[in-house]
Design an enzyme around this catalytic site. Structure first.
Site, PDB file in Angstrom:
ATOM      1  CE  LYS A  15      14.500   3.017   6.955  1.00  0.00           C
ATOM      2  NZ  LYS A  15      13.608   2.523   8.045  1.00  0.00           N
ATOM      3  CB  VAL A  28      10.361   7.188   7.894  1.00  0.00           C
ATOM      4  CG1 VAL A  28      11.728   7.708   8.325  1.00  0.00           C
ATOM      5  CG2 VAL A  28      10.519   6.114   6.832  1.00  0.00           C
ATOM      6  CG  ASP A  59       1.574   1.485   7.464  1.00  0.00           C
ATOM      7  OD1 ASP A  59       0.937   0.682   8.172  1.00  0.00           O
ATOM      8  OD2 ASP A  59       2.476   1.116   6.680  1.00  0.00           O
ATOM      9  CG  ASP A  97      13.817  -1.193   5.956  1.00  0.00           C
ATOM     10  OD1 ASP A  97      14.708  -1.937   6.383  1.00  0.00           O
ATOM     11  OD2 ASP A  97      13.206  -0.394   6.674  1.00  0.00           O
ATOM     12  CG  ASP A 125       6.669   2.439   0.518  1.00  0.00           C
ATOM     13  OD1 ASP A 125       7.395   1.499   0.110  1.00  0.00           O
ATOM     14  OD2 ASP A 125       5.874   2.290   1.455  1.00  0.00           O
ATOM     15  NE  ARG A 143      -1.154   2.516   4.619  1.00  0.00           N
ATOM     16  CZ  ARG A 143      -0.122   1.717   4.349  1.00  0.00           C
ATOM     17  NH1 ARG A 143       0.885   2.175   3.636  1.00  0.00           N
ATOM     18  NH2 ARG A 143      -0.101   0.481   4.795  1.00  0.00           N
ATOM     19  CE  LYS A 200      -3.646  -2.025   2.825  1.00  0.00           C
ATOM     20  NZ  LYS A 200      -4.291  -1.953   4.126  1.00  0.00           N
TER      21      LYS A 200
END
Length: 184
Positions: free
Chosen positions: A139, A161, A167, A111, A108, A173, A51
């Protein structure tokens, strides 16, 4: 309501803004122009990993001046928590044949790299004309697999974050910026 959901609802857990709305807008405009030049006259499919990337995808595709299509995938690894579970589950897959498209995966945040690594392998096996990953944030300190996005608008330190699609337990969000979140 579970403990994670209750903890994530607290607005005082936002420590500081890391990337402002204005910074996001400027970089998104810049990358939209770059994509428009690079893919002019080529079939382009933007694939949002739901999402978290839906807001970035919406703003990015409005900055792209050439025709493009949009597709959605949902790959989960967090399951409402603040740490990756370590496993990637594809919940929603693309329905279309991507072999005649230049595909840009719009993410988004990269990681651990596990989710994107799995998605890239899956989509590469479907023989698109080209395949790239554009992420709002990278990241690299958290990387657990050998994966590097083709383009990252921002590099962020090893912090949790939220905002601009990201989220904590499905909250935050809707923030127009990216903020450090206090997980304690």
């Amino acid at each position: 309501m579970d403990a994670v959901s209750l903890k994530c609802q607290k607005l005082d857990k936002i420590k500081r803004i890391l990337i402002s709305e204005e910074e996001i807008r400027a970089k998104t405009k810049e990358i939209g122009a770059l994509i428009s030049r690079e893919y002019q006259g080529k079939p382009l499919l933007l694939v949002s990993i739901l999402k978290g990337s839906f807001i970035f995808l919406a703003d990015l595709c409005r900055e792209i001046s050439i025709p493009c299509e949009v597709g959605f995938m949902c790959a989960e690894s967090y399951y409402n928590g603040t740490a990756s579970s370590g496993s990637v589950n594809i919940v929603l897959d693309l329905k279309q044949d991507i072999s005649e498209y230049n595909v840009i995966i719009v993410e988004d945040i990269v990681d651990s790299g596990r989710t994107l690594s799995e998605v890239v392998k899956m989509l590469a096996g479907r023989n698109p004309i080209s395949l790239k990953v554009y992420t709002l944030m990278d990241k690299p300190e958290r990387r657990e697999v050998d994966f590097k996005p083709d383009y990252a608008l921002f590099t962020v330190p090893d912090l949790f974050v939220v905002g601009y699609g990201l989220d904590c337990g499905e909250y935050y969000r809707n923030l127009p910026y990216v903020a450090e979140y206090d997980c304690s």
